[in-house]
Design a protein around this motif. Structure first.
Motif, PDB file in Angstrom:
ATOM      1  N   ASP A 100     -58.644 -68.681  27.738  1.00  0.00           N
ATOM      2  CA  ASP A 100     -57.673 -68.280  26.712  1.00  0.00           C
ATOM      3  C   ASP A 100     -56.556 -67.440  27.328  1.00  0.00           C
ATOM      4  O   ASP A 100     -55.378 -67.621  27.003  1.00  0.00           O
ATOM      5  CB  ASP A 100     -58.371 -67.481  25.608  1.00  0.00           C
TER       6      ASP A 100
ATOM      7  N   PRO B  33     -59.975 -76.416  24.150  1.00  0.00           N
ATOM      8  CA  PRO B  33     -60.013 -77.025  22.811  1.00  0.00           C
ATOM      9  C   PRO B  33     -59.665 -78.509  22.823  1.00  0.00           C
ATOM     10  O   PRO B  33     -60.236 -79.303  22.071  1.00  0.00           O
ATOM     11  CB  PRO B  33     -58.954 -76.233  22.034  1.00  0.00           C
ATOM     12  N   TYR B  34     -58.725 -78.872  23.682  1.00  0.00           N
ATOM     13  CA  TYR B  34     -58.284 -80.264  23.760  1.00  0.00           C
ATOM     14  C   TYR B  34     -58.154 -80.672  25.228  1.00  0.00           C
ATOM     15  O   TYR B  34     -57.958 -79.835  26.107  1.00  0.00           O
ATOM     16  CB  TYR B  34     -56.928 -80.452  23.072  1.00  0.00           C
TER      17      TYR B  34
ATOM     18  N   SER C  63     -54.106 -75.910  24.915  1.00  0.00           N
ATOM     19  CA  SER C  63     -54.527 -74.728  24.172  1.00  0.00           C
ATOM     20  C   SER C  63     -54.802 -75.098  22.714  1.00  0.00           C
ATOM     21  O   SER C  63     -54.548 -76.227  22.279  1.00  0.00           O
ATOM     22  CB  SER C  63     -53.428 -73.666  24.228  1.00  0.00           C
ATOM     23  N   GLU C  64     -55.304 -74.133  21.956  1.00  0.00           N
ATOM     24  CA  GLU C  64     -55.656 -74.380  20.555  1.00  0.00           C
ATOM     25  C   GLU C  64     -54.459 -74.853  19.737  1.00  0.00           C
ATOM     26  O   GLU C  64     -54.589 -75.722  18.871  1.00  0.00           O
ATOM     27  CB  GLU C  64     -56.235 -73.103  19.939  1.00  0.00           C
TER      28      GLU C  64
ATOM     29  N   GLN D 229     -51.997 -76.436  20.974  1.00  0.00           N
ATOM     30  CA  GLN D 229     -51.505 -77.623  21.679  1.00  0.00           C
ATOM     31  C   GLN D 229     -50.091 -77.443  22.244  1.00  0.00           C
ATOM     32  O   GLN D 229     -49.387 -78.426  22.480  1.00  0.00           O
ATOM     33  CB  GLN D 229     -51.548 -78.854  20.755  1.00  0.00           C
TER      34      GLN D 229
ATOM     35  N   LYS E 231     -59.721 -83.831  20.920  1.00  0.00           N
ATOM     36  CA  LYS E 231     -60.563 -82.658  20.716  1.00  0.00           C
ATOM     37  C   LYS E 231     -61.753 -82.672  21.671  1.00  0.00           C
ATOM     38  O   LYS E 231     -62.247 -83.731  22.053  1.00  0.00           O
ATOM     39  CB  LYS E 231     -61.066 -82.612  19.276  1.00  0.00           C
ATOM     40  N   ASN E 232     -62.211 -81.477  22.012  1.00  0.00           N
ATOM     41  CA  ASN E 232     -63.392 -81.304  22.852  1.00  0.00           C
ATOM     42  C   ASN E 232     -64.624 -81.560  21.993  1.00  0.00           C
ATOM     43  O   ASN E 232     -65.163 -80.649  21.369  1.00  0.00           O
ATOM     44  CB  ASN E 232     -63.406 -79.898  23.436  1.00  0.00           C
TER      45      ASN E 232
ATOM     46  N   GLY F  95     -67.985 -79.820  23.281  1.00  0.00           N
ATOM     47  CA  GLY F  95     -67.998 -78.378  23.503  1.00  0.00           C
ATOM     48  C   GLY F  95     -68.169 -78.005  24.964  1.00  0.00           C
ATOM     49  O   GLY F  95     -68.660 -76.917  25.284  1.00  0.00           O
TER      50      GLY F  95
END
Length: 224
Positions: A48, A66-67, A95-96, A98, A120-121, A124
């Motif tokens: 992050d 996240p992606y 990033s979250e 995008q 999307k991941n 996880g």
């Protein structure tokens, strides 16, 4: 008569194992150096934080992207005279929001963790890697294939541990070769060698070890 004597002395001249010791020892030292230095990082950074503030070369970045790209954005093949030695697989992660893209070097199955439509991941999956700089060739290739048109590209190398392990394997093989040369010299002399089945097995293992170490050495150098 002198010609025959010179020929006889040449045939019975005993080869020294010193050269082999030196070559193997140099490879061991260099392999241990690259293996250890490859594991050492300049600090730990969360993924992050890397998305928000960037990342410094040598730092260790870890987190859950996240992606990401469902397939490699760049499959860079290395080879010698049309013989493939290995591949580098580079993926973009987002990033979250995008809005920020980071580059990751991973194995060829890394993209399977991301949905082919939403990116999307879905599994996880987390990453952990050392920040490095792409080679000039890889940077140029990315300039041709994507919009990442920068003079230098940083990437998170998730293969840094396995790469160091390969260096340690090279060192271990060459240590075994040093031991073999030393034992062979101590037991059989400079020109002597074990014969029969035992000699054949030892000779085969020695050749296999040198070939394996040689391949890994070329692999690590090309994909460094």
């Amino acid at each position: 008569m002198s010609l025959f004597r010179n020929s006889s002395s040449y045939e019975t001249r005993q080869a020294s194992p010193v050269t082999a010791f030196i070559v193997f020892a140099i490879i061991v030292i260099l392999s241990l150096y690259f293996g250890i230095s490859g594991l050492i990082g300049g600090g730990k950074v969360s993924l992050d934080s890397a998305f928000e503030s960037g990342m410094d070369k040598g730092s260790i970045v870890s987190g859950v992207p996240p992606y990401g790209a469902p397939q490699a954005n760049l499959d860079y093949e290395h080879g010698i005279n049309s013989i493939t030695i290995g591949h580098e697989y580079y993926y973009m992660i987002l990033s979250e929001d995008q809005q920020t893209i980071l580059l990751v070097r991973a194995d060829k199955h890394f993209g399977e963790n991301f949905d082919s439509e939403s990116y999307k991941n879905i599994n996880g999956t987390s990453i952990k890697g050392k920040v490095r700089m792409t080679s000039n060739d890889v940077t140029a290739k990315f300039g041709e294939l994507t919009q990442l048109d920068e003079p230098e590209l940083k990437y998170i190398d998730t293969t840094y541990v396995s790469r160091s392990i390969k260096w340690f394997i090279i060192a271990a093989i060459n240590i075994l070769l040093i031991i073999f040369v030393a034992l062979n010299y101590a037991i059989f002399g400079r020109n002597g060698r074990p014969s029969g089945l035992v000699g054949g097995i030892i000779g085969l293992l020695s050749v296999a070890g040198m070939l394996a170490a040689g391949y890994l050495l070329i692999y690590n150098i090309l994909l460094n």
